[in-house]
Motif scaffolding. Sequence first.
Motif, PDB file in Angstrom:
ATOM      1  N   LYS A 184       8.430  53.790 -41.130  1.00 48.56           N
ATOM      2  CA  LYS A 184       9.665  53.685 -41.887  1.00 48.56           C
ATOM      3  C   LYS A 184       9.314  53.118 -43.257  1.00 48.56           C
ATOM      4  O   LYS A 184       8.442  52.254 -43.366  1.00 48.56           O
ATOM      5  N   TYR A 216       6.943  49.178 -41.149  1.00 48.78           N
ATOM      6  CA  TYR A 216       7.950  49.170 -42.219  1.00 48.78           C
ATOM      7  C   TYR A 216       7.203  48.965 -43.531  1.00 48.78           C
ATOM      8  O   TYR A 216       6.583  47.925 -43.749  1.00 48.78           O
ATOM      9  N   LEU A 262      15.891  46.324 -40.616  1.00 51.59           N
ATOM     10  CA  LEU A 262      15.858  47.782 -40.666  1.00 51.59           C
ATOM     11  C   LEU A 262      16.975  48.276 -39.755  1.00 51.59           C
ATOM     12  O   LEU A 262      16.938  48.065 -38.541  1.00 51.59           O
TER      13      LEU A 262
END
Length: 312
Positions: free
Chosen positions: A64, A100, A78
């Motif tokens: 991500k 992330y 998130l």
Amino acid sequence: MEYPKRHKNHVNESKSWSITSNVLPEEWIIRQLNERDYGIDGYVEIILNNEGLVSGDVCYIQLKSTEKIKWKNGKAKLSNIKKSTVNYWLSLPAPVFIFYIDLDLKELYFCSIEGYIRRNYDKYLNSNDTMGLIFNQLYNLETKIGLINFLYLYSLEKHKEEIDSSLRTLVMHFKTYLEYILYNQGRDQFLIVEEERIFCLIDLYKLLKTLSKHTPIKWGCMDIREMYEDDFKAFGEISELHELFLTKMLVQLQKQLFEILRHYKELFTVVEVDYWRKKDVLLFDRLERIDLDALEKDPYEYLFNLDNSLLY
């Protein structure tokens, strides 16, 4: 004249893989998957030895990314993770990590899915279609502490079944193990230990070592072979163990036992309380009822009180 235009999502995806490749240790193997619709972008083969041997240590990863991660008090959220995707992650046979990625700073943060769900189990159960993940700023894979935490969490999840099984054995037979440790210390140091008691020692040693090696707890006990070597130097009898060295080992194992119980009681009855209350109420109940302060203050009195109660 019109030409095809590369979508920004594709650009960010390429950036994310590039950052991932640059951040992870160069000896690790990163494999991208072609089919990514189900929540897994690839997997990483982790090399845990200095010889570069590929030993089957694998974790799944989902990438991500955002231009700039917004941190607040060392935490970042998130959002909009599909619960169905989380269910899929939890069903996989190897640990799953969400990466992330801060595209601006080229930084990579990680979250262990299995551990996160155990720590936030009620939120997971009560979520509808989507849920959020909270990332810790200390879990930056480019830093030494971040890499240490990643390897610790990976090892914890890889060996979770073994850990849970060993902990159940320890807790369900806690009174027996405590009796063995306390009542086999301080005997005539020149006497030879019977084989049956040695087998009990080795079983207890292996059990506590298993529960220690996947925690921050330092293993503070001498090696079994070292114990026999020291015994031979002192008494000159091959393949025999004397009470002197059994006592020395049991003193070390007693300290290790108390540290292990304190670590797992905190983990199971505080950090992951909602999960274990629902998943294994017997184990949770036994751990919660162990009074570690009283145990450490006077283990003999604590054992006496166990003998006179229905707790075990």
